[in-house]
Motif scaffolding. Structure first.
Motif, PDB file in Angstrom:
ATOM      1  N   THR A  64       0.854  -1.191   0.000  1.00  0.00           N
ATOM      2  CA  THR A  64       0.000   0.000   0.000  1.00  0.00           C
ATOM      3  C   THR A  64       0.891   1.242   0.000  1.00  0.00           C
ATOM      4  O   THR A  64       1.930   1.268   0.672  1.00  0.00           O
ATOM      5  N   TYR A  65       0.460   2.237  -0.749  1.00  0.00           N
ATOM      6  CA  TYR A  65       1.171   3.525  -0.712  1.00  0.00           C
ATOM      7  C   TYR A  65       0.591   4.358   0.430  1.00  0.00           C
ATOM      8  O   TYR A  65      -0.618   4.595   0.477  1.00  0.00           O
ATOM      9  N   PHE A  66       1.452   4.752   1.364  1.00  0.00           N
ATOM     10  CA  PHE A  66       0.980   5.565   2.488  1.00  0.00           C
ATOM     11  C   PHE A  66       1.395   7.014   2.281  1.00  0.00           C
ATOM     12  O   PHE A  66       2.550   7.373   2.538  1.00  0.00           O
ATOM     13  N   ARG A  67       0.431   7.790   1.845  1.00  0.00           N
ATOM     14  CA  ARG A  67       0.726   9.210   1.681  1.00  0.00           C
ATOM     15  C   ARG A  67       1.096   9.789   3.062  1.00  0.00           C
ATOM     16  O   ARG A  67       2.088  10.458   3.230  1.00  0.00           O
ATOM     17  N   GLU A  68       0.251   9.468   4.057  1.00  0.00           N
ATOM     18  CA  GLU A  68       0.547   9.845   5.443  1.00  0.00           C
ATOM     19  C   GLU A  68       1.082   8.595   6.131  1.00  0.00           C
ATOM     20  O   GLU A  68       0.354   7.612   6.237  1.00  0.00           O
ATOM     21  N   ARG A  69       2.302   8.653   6.626  1.00  0.00           N
ATOM     22  CA  ARG A  69       2.901   7.453   7.231  1.00  0.00           C
ATOM     23  C   ARG A  69       2.063   6.885   8.376  1.00  0.00           C
ATOM     24  O   ARG A  69       1.995   5.681   8.580  1.00  0.00           O
ATOM     25  N   GLU A  70       1.394   7.790   9.118  1.00  0.00           N
ATOM     26  CA  GLU A  70       0.615   7.366  10.279  1.00  0.00           C
ATOM     27  C   GLU A  70      -0.454   6.331   9.924  1.00  0.00           C
ATOM     28  O   GLU A  70      -0.802   5.483  10.748  1.00  0.00           O
ATOM     29  N   THR A  71      -0.971   6.403   8.699  1.00  0.00           N
ATOM     30  CA  THR A  71      -2.117   5.547   8.361  1.00  0.00           C
ATOM     31  C   THR A  71      -1.751   4.066   8.257  1.00  0.00           C
ATOM     32  O   THR A  71      -2.635   3.222   8.200  1.00  0.00           O
ATOM     33  N   GLN A  72      -0.435   3.761   8.283  1.00  0.00           N
ATOM     34  CA  GLN A  72      -0.098   2.332   8.201  1.00  0.00           C
ATOM     35  C   GLN A  72      -0.237   1.616   9.540  1.00  0.00           C
ATOM     36  O   GLN A  72      -0.252   0.403   9.596  1.00  0.00           O
ATOM     37  N   TYR A  73      -0.330   2.427  10.619  1.00  0.00           N
ATOM     38  CA  TYR A  73      -0.389   1.790  11.942  1.00  0.00           C
ATOM     39  C   TYR A  73      -1.821   1.499  12.349  1.00  0.00           C
ATOM     40  O   TYR A  73      -2.302   2.001  13.352  1.00  0.00           O
ATOM     41  N   ASN A  74      -2.558   0.790  11.537  1.00  0.00           N
ATOM     42  CA  ASN A  74      -3.878   0.328  11.978  1.00  0.00           C
ATOM     43  C   ASN A  74      -4.119  -1.052  11.395  1.00  0.00           C
ATOM     44  O   ASN A  74      -3.575  -1.406  10.347  1.00  0.00           O
ATOM     45  N   MET A  75      -4.932  -1.827  12.086  1.00  0.00           N
ATOM     46  CA  MET A  75      -5.034  -3.247  11.746  1.00  0.00           C
ATOM     47  C   MET A  75      -5.684  -3.491  10.396  1.00  0.00           C
ATOM     48  O   MET A  75      -5.446  -4.513   9.773  1.00  0.00           O
ATOM     49  N   LYS A  76      -6.484  -2.547   9.929  1.00  0.00           N
ATOM     50  CA  LYS A  76      -7.074  -2.747   8.599  1.00  0.00           C
ATOM     51  C   LYS A  76      -5.948  -2.744   7.543  1.00  0.00           C
ATOM     52  O   LYS A  76      -5.872  -3.625   6.692  1.00  0.00           O
ATOM     53  N   SER A  77      -5.069  -1.773   7.655  1.00  0.00           N
ATOM     54  CA  SER A  77      -3.930  -1.713   6.722  1.00  0.00           C
ATOM     55  C   SER A  77      -3.033  -2.928   6.885  1.00  0.00           C
ATOM     56  O   SER A  77      -2.569  -3.508   5.898  1.00  0.00           O
ATOM     57  N   ILE A  78      -2.792  -3.281   8.139  1.00  0.00           N
ATOM     58  CA  ILE A  78      -1.860  -4.391   8.381  1.00  0.00           C
ATOM     59  C   ILE A  78      -2.432  -5.695   7.833  1.00  0.00           C
ATOM     60  O   ILE A  78      -1.718  -6.480   7.199  1.00  0.00           O
ATOM     61  N   LYS A  79      -3.745  -5.906   8.012  1.00  0.00           N
ATOM     62  CA  LYS A  79      -4.338  -7.146   7.486  1.00  0.00           C
ATOM     63  C   LYS A  79      -4.236  -7.171   5.967  1.00  0.00           C
ATOM     64  O   LYS A  79      -3.994  -8.211   5.371  1.00  0.00           O
ATOM     65  N   ARG A  80      -4.400  -6.023   5.356  1.00  0.00           N
ATOM     66  CA  ARG A  80      -4.295  -5.960   3.892  1.00  0.00           C
ATOM     67  C   ARG A  80      -2.876  -6.378   3.455  1.00  0.00           C
ATOM     68  O   ARG A  80      -2.704  -7.155   2.514  1.00  0.00           O
ATOM     69  N   GLU A  81      -1.875  -5.863   4.153  1.00  0.00           N
ATOM     70  CA  GLU A  81      -0.489  -6.191   3.781  1.00  0.00           C
ATOM     71  C   GLU A  81      -0.167  -7.661   4.071  1.00  0.00           C
ATOM     72  O   GLU A  81       0.558  -8.311   3.313  1.00  0.00           O
ATOM     73  N   LEU A  82      -0.748  -8.195   5.184  1.00  0.00           N
ATOM     74  CA  LEU A  82      -0.527  -9.613   5.505  1.00  0.00           C
ATOM     75  C   LEU A  82      -1.104 -10.499   4.406  1.00  0.00           C
ATOM     76  O   LEU A  82      -0.466 -11.452   3.955  1.00  0.00           O
ATOM     77  N   ILE A  83      -2.314 -10.186   3.963  1.00  0.00           N
ATOM     78  CA  ILE A  83      -2.971 -10.998   2.921  1.00  0.00           C
ATOM     79  C   ILE A  83      -2.192 -10.893   1.611  1.00  0.00           C
ATOM     80  O   ILE A  83      -1.966 -11.884   0.919  1.00  0.00           O
ATOM     81  N   LYS A  84      -1.772  -9.692   1.276  1.00  0.00           N
ATOM     82  CA  LYS A  84      -1.020  -9.507   0.029  1.00  0.00           C
ATOM     83  C   LYS A  84       0.283 -10.317   0.073  1.00  0.00           C
ATOM     84  O   LYS A  84       0.617 -11.031  -0.870  1.00  0.00           O
ATOM     85  N   ALA A  85       1.006 -10.208   1.204  1.00  0.00           N
ATOM     86  CA  ALA A  85       2.269 -10.942   1.306  1.00  0.00           C
ATOM     87  C   ALA A  85       2.006 -12.446   1.283  1.00  0.00           C
ATOM     88  O   ALA A  85       2.717 -13.200   0.605  1.00  0.00           O
TER      89      ALA A  85
END
Ligand code: AR6
Length: 512
Positions: free
Chosen positions: A381-402
């Motif tokens: 995911t491209y994080f325009r604002e770095r802060e937005t990566q620290y939430n479980m919705k984003s993290i689950k997306r990255e886990l599934i992608k990986a």
């Protein structure tokens, strides 16, 4: 740094992974553009033949196949005529000039513009050939190489013999072709011949596809574009001297919903891991290499991008065929690029990137004749604002992608050869290196595949990641614990890094 030596892990699978012979693959979703072929190392010059080589070109002019320039359904809007005979005429004229050693860059530009019935800025192409190439290089390119590119494009109907399938979202399809077929498709892209893919003419059906035509690469732009173009023209020069006779596959894979683990309950232990700063991903052999991709595969390879994915695609230009066939990636999808050869060396990175001469790729081949080169494209995911990566919705997306990318196919251990990754999503896409390290460790452990982590010169990351890994192994941490660390770290959003958070939080205190 402790840990198993790199060589031991890499040699887990020194042979290309076992695969069934082509004729035994009876899955509808595997599309072959060649007849069943079995590579025999004692007869290396044998070449795969097109699937319909006795019949005429089989055209499929629909939204599940590449609309080919040689299709009789491709009609000029200007005069209502079939375009292919006109294109053939233009390419044959150019070829004649090349063979007579009289072709100029102006001729090449005019041919492209007449083929596509539009005007392009081609300053970059012109500058490279007219100003940067030596007289000798220019005359070799404008005669021998360009003549061969014309021949490859003129024969695309015979060489490919059918329209390649599109790998659309959710299709789980693969397409396998010879390197010669890939070369003829790339020759068409060189002349910008693929219809409805460029500029204002893009058809709705191609909205979610890259433009595979090279027109944007020819356009004026930063200096590194010229270096990328040098790599691609070098590829054409190499295949003109000797056409490679192997096979390549593009495979689209979607992780099914039911295969998504309950991360918080997974009892899988942590996988073996090795960290390296010096090696680049493409130099680590016998592994599944990760492409830090854009959801539009290839990213800015034909425009001005020049980071990990773009560099990989220009040193291995057969990968560019994926731009022709792959639709945008969904969050649970990845694309495997198997067997693509490397032709160029390089140095530098981004605006210091430079073509650095020929590269001889001597990798072994599997029984389909594909080089032992497995790349998986996964888009962070491209994080325009770095802060937005620290939430479980984003993290689950990255886990599934990986996990989609790391998923071991087939039941045999040879399908689970190691993964070589690194700072995925942490350059152009602005991710947190430590967070991505834990996410990728969790996904590789869930997939039960060893991990080789190439930190690309980042010694701090190695020095901080290994103690964390060691601490986790010492406590027999499982995937569920990594997930809980991620969850608690994001929920607390403590003012420390995730590595520090892990080191000060024993596994036993994480709760369930
Ligand atoms: N081997 C290992 N690590 C590398 C290599 C290499 N060859 N090259 C770079 N790195 P980036 P992203 C490290 O920015 O953030 C493209 O346009 C290096 O530390 O390419 O996922 C795609 O098309 C670098 O900073 O990946 C996407 O649009 C880091 O990996 C977008 O960039 C990240 O590399 C993806 O951006």
């Amino acid at each position: 740094i402790k840990g198993p030596p790199l060589e031991v892990l890499v040699n887990i699978c020194p042979q290309p992974p076992y695969i069934k012979d082509m004729q035994d693959v009876r899955i509808n979703n595997c599309i072959f553009m060649i007849r069943p072929f079995k590579y025999n190392p004692t007869n290396r010059s044998r070449e795969p033949v097109p699937i319909n080589d006795n019949t005429r070109y089989v055209d499929t002019w629909d939204d599940h196949h590449v609309r080919m320039p040689c299709s009789l359904s491709y009609i000029s809007k200007r005069n209502g005529q079939v375009r292919w005979p006109i294109i053939c005429n233009l390419l044959s004229n150019l070829k004649r000039k090349c063979d007579n050693h009289t072709a100029t860059v102006e001729d090449l530009k005019r041919t492209i513009e007449n083929c596509v019935e539009r005007h392009y800025n081609m300053d970059c192409l012109e500058h490279l050939i007219n100003e940067i190439y030596s007289n000798e290089q220019r005359s070799y390119f404008m005669s021998n190489v360009l003549s061969s590119i014309c021949t490859l494009a003129l024969n695309v109907d015979i060489l490919c013999s059918q329209s390649p399938p599109l790998l659309r979202i959710g299709s789980n399809r693969s397409v396998t072709m010879s390197q010669r077929q890939a070369a003829s498709l790339l020759a068409c892209a060189f002349f910008c011949l693929f219809p409805y893919r460029t500029g204002s003419k893009v058809k709705k059906e191609y909205e979610n596809f890259q433009n595979p035509n090279f027109n944007t690469l020819y356009q004026r732009g930063p200096l590194e574009k010229i270096e990328k173009l040098k790599c691609i023209l070098h590829y054409f020069e190499r295949i003109t001297r000797q056409m490679p006779n192997g096979v390549i596959t593009f495979r689209r894979y979607a992780l099914p919903d039911q295969a998504s683990p309950k991360w918080g309950k997974s009892t899988k232990g942590l996988t073996a891991m090795h960290l390296t700063t010096a090696r680049k991903i493409e130099d680590i052999e016998c592994v599944l290499q990760v492409d830090f991709a854009n959801k539009y595969i290839g990213g800015g390879v034909l425009t001005s991008g020049c980071v990990q994915e773009e560099i990989r695609f220009v040193i291995c230009p057969e990968m560019l065929v994926s731009l022709l066939v792959c639709e945008v990636l969904a969050p649970n999808e990845c694309i495997y690029l198997i067997g693509c050869e490397r032709y160029s060396s390089y140095r530098g990175y981004a605006n210091t990137f430079k073509y650095a001469g020929d590269y001889l790729d001597d990798k072994a081949k599997d029984n389909w004749g594909r080089k032992w080169s497995h790349l998986v494209a996964i888009d962070a995911t491209y994080f325009r604002e770095r802060e937005t990566q620290y939430n479980m919705k984003s993290i689950k997306r990255e886990l599934i992608k990986a996990l989609a990318g790391f998923h071991a196919h087939g039941r045999t251990a040879s399908g689970a050869f190691p993964i070589a990754t690194g700072n995925w999503g942490c350059g152009a896409f602005n991710g947190d290196r430590q967070l991505k390290a834990i996410i990728q460790l969790a996904a590789a452990s869930e997939a039960v595949r060893p991990l080789i982590y190439a930190t690309y010169g980042d010694k701090n990351l190695i020095e901080s990641f290994y103690p964390v890994y060691d601490y986790l192994i010492g406590q027999r941490a499982q995937v569920q614990h990594l997930y809980r660390y991620l969850d608690q770290y994001c929920n607390g959003r403590l003012r420390c890094s995730i590595f520090d958070f892990i080191l000060r939080t024993p596994v036993s205190s994480l709760g369930s």
